[in-house]
Design a protein around this motif. Structure first.
Motif, PDB file in Angstrom:
ATOM      1  N   GLY A  47       0.831  -1.197   0.000  1.00  0.00           N
ATOM      2  CA  GLY A  47       0.000   0.000   0.000  1.00  0.00           C
ATOM      3  C   GLY A  47       0.865   1.245   0.000  1.00  0.00           C
ATOM      4  O   GLY A  47       1.834   1.326   0.767  1.00  0.00           O
ATOM      5  N   PRO A  48       0.560   2.223  -0.856  1.00  0.00           N
ATOM      6  CA  PRO A  48       1.449   3.379  -1.030  1.00  0.00           C
ATOM      7  C   PRO A  48       1.613   4.255   0.203  1.00  0.00           C
ATOM      8  O   PRO A  48       2.598   4.985   0.305  1.00  0.00           O
ATOM      9  N   THR A  49       0.652   4.202   1.147  1.00  0.00           N
ATOM     10  CA  THR A  49       0.784   5.050   2.338  1.00  0.00           C
ATOM     11  C   THR A  49       1.061   4.249   3.602  1.00  0.00           C
ATOM     12  O   THR A  49       0.961   4.790   4.710  1.00  0.00           O
ATOM     13  N   SER A  50       1.420   2.988   3.468  1.00  0.00           N
ATOM     14  CA  SER A  50       1.837   2.222   4.642  1.00  0.00           C
ATOM     15  C   SER A  50       3.088   2.861   5.233  1.00  0.00           C
ATOM     16  O   SER A  50       3.926   3.392   4.493  1.00  0.00           O
ATOM     17  N   PRO A  51       3.245   2.830   6.550  1.00  0.00           N
ATOM     18  CA  PRO A  51       4.383   3.522   7.180  1.00  0.00           C
ATOM     19  C   PRO A  51       5.741   3.156   6.591  1.00  0.00           C
ATOM     20  O   PRO A  51       6.567   4.044   6.335  1.00  0.00           O
ATOM     21  N   ASP A  52       5.992   1.876   6.352  1.00  0.00           N
ATOM     22  CA  ASP A  52       7.293   1.478   5.817  1.00  0.00           C
ATOM     23  C   ASP A  52       7.493   1.992   4.391  1.00  0.00           C
ATOM     24  O   ASP A  52       8.603   2.369   4.005  1.00  0.00           O
ATOM     25  N   VAL A  53       6.414   2.002   3.615  1.00  0.00           N
ATOM     26  CA  VAL A  53       6.498   2.483   2.233  1.00  0.00           C
ATOM     27  C   VAL A  53       6.730   3.992   2.215  1.00  0.00           C
ATOM     28  O   VAL A  53       7.530   4.503   1.421  1.00  0.00           O
ATOM     29  N   MET A  54       6.057   4.710   3.099  1.00  0.00           N
ATOM     30  CA  MET A  54       6.253   6.153   3.194  1.00  0.00           C
ATOM     31  C   MET A  54       7.668   6.487   3.658  1.00  0.00           C
ATOM     32  O   MET A  54       8.293   7.432   3.160  1.00  0.00           O
ATOM     33  N   ALA A  55       8.186   5.709   4.597  1.00  0.00           N
ATOM     34  CA  ALA A  55       9.551   5.943   5.075  1.00  0.00           C
ATOM     35  C   ALA A  55      10.557   5.706   3.956  1.00  0.00           C
ATOM     36  O   ALA A  55      11.530   6.462   3.797  1.00  0.00           O
ATOM     37  N   ASN A  56      10.313   4.674   3.160  1.00  0.00           N
ATOM     38  CA  ASN A  56      11.185   4.382   2.020  1.00  0.00           C
ATOM     39  C   ASN A  56      11.138   5.511   0.992  1.00  0.00           C
ATOM     40  O   ASN A  56      12.155   5.848   0.372  1.00  0.00           O
ATOM     41  N   LYS A  57       9.974   6.118   0.832  1.00  0.00           N
ATOM     42  CA  LYS A  57       9.819   7.240  -0.097  1.00  0.00           C
ATOM     43  C   LYS A  57      10.725   8.400   0.300  1.00  0.00           C
ATOM     44  O   LYS A  57      11.413   8.990  -0.546  1.00  0.00           O
ATOM     45  N   VAL A  58      10.733   8.720   1.582  1.00  0.00           N
ATOM     46  CA  VAL A  58      11.570   9.813   2.081  1.00  0.00           C
ATOM     47  C   VAL A  58      13.044   9.502   1.858  1.00  0.00           C
ATOM     48  O   VAL A  58      13.822  10.354   1.414  1.00  0.00           O
ATOM     49  N   ILE A  59      13.433   8.268   2.143  1.00  0.00           N
ATOM     50  CA  ILE A  59      14.837   7.864   1.993  1.00  0.00           C
ATOM     51  C   ILE A  59      15.285   7.990   0.543  1.00  0.00           C
ATOM     52  O   ILE A  59      16.372   8.505   0.257  1.00  0.00           O
ATOM     53  N   ILE A  60      14.460   7.524  -0.386  1.00  0.00           N
ATOM     54  CA  ILE A  60      14.822   7.566  -1.810  1.00  0.00           C
ATOM     55  C   ILE A  60      15.004   9.007  -2.277  1.00  0.00           C
ATOM     56  O   ILE A  60      15.990   9.340  -2.948  1.00  0.00           O
ATOM     57  N   LYS A  61      14.067   9.880  -1.923  1.00  0.00           N
ATOM     58  CA  LYS A  61      14.162  11.276  -2.363  1.00  0.00           C
ATOM     59  C   LYS A  61      15.382  11.960  -1.758  1.00  0.00           C
ATOM     60  O   LYS A  61      16.118  12.677  -2.461  1.00  0.00           O
ATOM     61  N   GLN A  62      15.617  11.748  -0.481  1.00  0.00           N
ATOM     62  CA  GLN A  62      16.774  12.367   0.171  1.00  0.00           C
ATOM     63  C   GLN A  62      18.082  11.868  -0.430  1.00  0.00           C
ATOM     64  O   GLN A  62      19.018  12.647  -0.640  1.00  0.00           O
ATOM     65  N   GLU A  63      18.150  10.572  -0.720  1.00  0.00           N
ATOM     66  CA  GLU A  63      19.372  10.015  -1.283  1.00  0.00           C
ATOM     67  C   GLU A  63      19.595  10.508  -2.706  1.00  0.00           C
ATOM     68  O   GLU A  63      20.736  10.770  -3.111  1.00  0.00           O
ATOM     69  N   LEU A  64      18.521  10.658  -3.474  1.00  0.00           N
ATOM     70  CA  LEU A  64      18.659  11.191  -4.831  1.00  0.00           C
ATOM     71  C   LEU A  64      19.213  12.609  -4.791  1.00  0.00           C
ATOM     72  O   LEU A  64      20.135  12.954  -5.545  1.00  0.00           O
ATOM     73  N   LEU A  65      18.670  13.439  -3.918  1.00  0.00           N
ATOM     74  CA  LEU A  65      19.184  14.802  -3.786  1.00  0.00           C
ATOM     75  C   LEU A  65      20.650  14.795  -3.355  1.00  0.00           C
ATOM     76  O   LEU A  65      21.458  15.587  -3.850  1.00  0.00           O
ATOM     77  N   ARG A  66      20.997  13.888  -2.458  1.00  0.00           N
ATOM     78  CA  ARG A  66      22.370  13.832  -1.960  1.00  0.00           C
ATOM     79  C   ARG A  66      23.353  13.465  -3.070  1.00  0.00           C
ATOM     80  O   ARG A  66      24.388  14.123  -3.241  1.00  0.00           O
ATOM     81  N   VAL A  67      23.042  12.426  -3.850  1.00  0.00           N
ATOM     82  CA  VAL A  67      23.998  11.980  -4.872  1.00  0.00           C
ATOM     83  C   VAL A  67      24.071  12.975  -6.031  1.00  0.00           C
ATOM     84  O   VAL A  67      25.144  13.175  -6.619  1.00  0.00           O
ATOM     85  N   VAL A  68      22.951  13.623  -6.354  1.00  0.00           N
ATOM     86  CA  VAL A  68      22.973  14.625  -7.423  1.00  0.00           C
ATOM     87  C   VAL A  68      23.770  15.847  -6.976  1.00  0.00           C
ATOM     88  O   VAL A  68      24.552  16.413  -7.749  1.00  0.00           O
ATOM     89  N   ALA A  69      23.576  16.263  -5.727  1.00  0.00           N
ATOM     90  CA  ALA A  69      24.342  17.397  -5.202  1.00  0.00           C
ATOM     91  C   ALA A  69      25.834  17.097  -5.242  1.00  0.00           C
ATOM     92  O   ALA A  69      26.649  17.950  -5.627  1.00  0.00           O
ATOM     93  N   SER A  70      26.203  15.887  -4.870  1.00  0.00           N
ATOM     94  CA  SER A  70      27.609  15.494  -4.909  1.00  0.00           C
ATOM     95  C   SER A  70      28.130  15.463  -6.342  1.00  0.00           C
ATOM     96  O   SER A  70      29.255  15.901  -6.616  1.00  0.00           O
ATOM     97  N   LEU A  71      27.306  14.967  -7.262  1.00  0.00           N
ATOM     98  CA  LEU A  71      27.707  14.869  -8.664  1.00  0.00           C
ATOM     99  C   LEU A  71      28.039  16.234  -9.249  1.00  0.00           C
ATOM    100  O   LEU A  71      28.998  16.383 -10.014  1.00  0.00           O
ATOM    101  N   PHE A  72      27.254  17.248  -8.885  1.00  0.00           N
ATOM    102  CA  PHE A  72      27.399  18.580  -9.477  1.00  0.00           C
ATOM    103  C   PHE A  72      28.095  19.585  -8.561  1.00  0.00           C
ATOM    104  O   PHE A  72      28.159  20.774  -8.878  1.00  0.00           O
ATOM    105  N   ASN A  73      28.583  19.122  -7.404  1.00  0.00           N
ATOM    106  CA  ASN A  73      29.339  19.971  -6.473  1.00  0.00           C
ATOM    107  C   ASN A  73      28.522  21.153  -5.958  1.00  0.00           C
ATOM    108  O   ASN A  73      28.954  22.306  -5.994  1.00  0.00           O
ATOM    109  N   VAL A  74      27.310  20.848  -5.484  1.00  0.00           N
ATOM    110  CA  VAL A  74      26.468  21.863  -4.850  1.00  0.00           C
ATOM    111  C   VAL A  74      25.883  21.260  -3.577  1.00  0.00           C
ATOM    112  O   VAL A  74      26.143  20.101  -3.251  1.00  0.00           O
TER     113      VAL A  74
END
Length: 388
Positions: A47-74
């Protein structure tokens, strides 16, 4: 040094076709598709709003921002996840305040996604000034042409990092320095830059850089990245709003705008599955090393430009000089319709390329999974076509 065969083994399209069109949309490695499917399966099963699924959503978005920021030096705080380059462009252009007579300078060889959003600013009182640039201009000539278009009313210069028609690499760092001295902002369309070259937003000195993940970064369509230099974030208002656009509000119509955080541009729902795929694509490209990718791509482009130049009745539009060449190579076969030629290349040799209407040309995009054999195939086909 790239292990090209290893890269190809992870990208099915590279082994089934001669894929030379990453400048439009790059073929994703299996790991990208697997990540998308796994996330969709998780949402389906839990289910898309189950607690574990929602927590995974936050982790994925935060990690994407982190690796992109590192890639472009910002920093992560200077990035916003968009759907594509054009959305990022519109966020900046429509979010800045414009006064009557403010000027925007663009070049006359730009992509429509540069020109049309700029033209629309005229309805808000802005004036668009055009700088003339040709693919064979030197960096000094390009800077001179843009500089000559500047006036005391120039607010923003808006250019592509790499021109999609010819592969001309613009002198972004030098341009940023020139504009900074005059207090003029610089917005860059980086659709053809990121993943193609090793790009350092901080090192380039740009104010705004909009790009996408689905071309040279080999991610899924539907995820892009917008960089706004930290000191300028509060100058760009969201052009559409949700609860992210306010710091607080009440039921009497009062609210406090969220001025300093990039999430003010966000609406309420996005595809975590696409973010998961984009994350794996960025990791994949970082694992290869963008410095290695750039060297490989430019080497292939140099070889194919040289080979095409030797074919009678073929005119190459792309510059060959190191300081302004890229892995986009555009050419025309005299007397042959480029759109029809691209169609025949696919049907007869499974070569994927694209036509460029501005020059009536064919454009090739050389990437990390392309080989000498790919080049030999396309050069042989063009040589045959030029004889008819």
């Amino acid at each position: 040094m790239l292990d090209v065969q290893s890269i190809r083994s992870q990208i099915p399209a590279s082994e089934r076709t001669v894929y030379l069109n990453s400048g439009w949309s790059g073929p994703s490695p299996d790991i990208v598709n697997d990540a998308i499917i796994q996330r969709l399966q998780l949402e389906n099963q839990e289910g898309p709003t189950s607690p574990d699924v929602m927590a995974n959503k936050v982790i994925i978005k935060q990690e994407l921002l982190r690796v992109v920021a590192s890639l472009f030096n910002v920093t992560e705080q200077e990035l916003f996840l968009t759907q594509n380059t054009t959305e990022g462009i519109n966020i900046v252009l429509n979010g800045l305040s414009w006064e009557q007579g403010d000027e925007v300078v663009v070049c006359d060889i730009e992509h429509p996604s540069v020109l049309i959003p700029s033209y629309y600013l005229q309805s808000r009182g802005a004036v668009v000034r055009m700088a003339h640039v040709e693919p064979q201009f030197s960096q000094d000539q390009i800077l001179e042409e843009i500089s000559s278009a500047l006036t005391k009313k120039t607010r923003l210069v808006f250019v592509s990092h790499i021109q999609y028609t010819s592969g001309l690499k613009m002198p972004i760092k030098a341009l940023a320095g020139l504009l900074r001295e005059r207090g003029i902002l610089l917005l860059v369309d980086g659709a053809q830059g990121s993943g193609h070259l090793e790009v350092d937003f901080r090192g380039l000195g740009v104010d705004f850089y909009a790009t996408t993940g689905h071309k040279w970064l080999l991610g899924p369509e539907g995820v892009g990245f917008l960089f706004i230099r930290e000191g300028l974030i509060n100058q760009v208002r969201p052009m559409y709003v949700s609860s992210h656009a306010v710091a607080d509000y009440d039921l009497q119509g009062n609210y406090s705008p969220n001025r300093s955080q990039m999430d003010k541009f966000g609406l309420t729902t996005s595809s975590t599955a696409l973010y998961a795929g984009s994350l794996e694509a960025v990791r994949f490209m970082r694992g290869i090393g963008l410095d290695n990718v750039e060297k490989h791509n430019l080497s292939l482009a140099r070889m194919v430009r040289g080979a095409l130049t030797e074919i009678p009745n073929v005119h190459v539009f792309s510059p060959s000089q190191v300081d302004r060449s890229s892995a986009l190579v555009s050419f025309k076969v005299s007397g042959v319709d480029s759109t029809r030629l691209v169609e025949k290349m696919w049907h007869e040799e499974r070569i994927v390329a694209r036509s460029i209407s501005e020059f009536s040309a064919v454009r090739l995009s050389l990437h990390c999974f392309n080989t000498q054999e790919d080049l030999d195939t396309v050069v042989a086909y063009i040589s045959k076509s030029a004889r008819h």
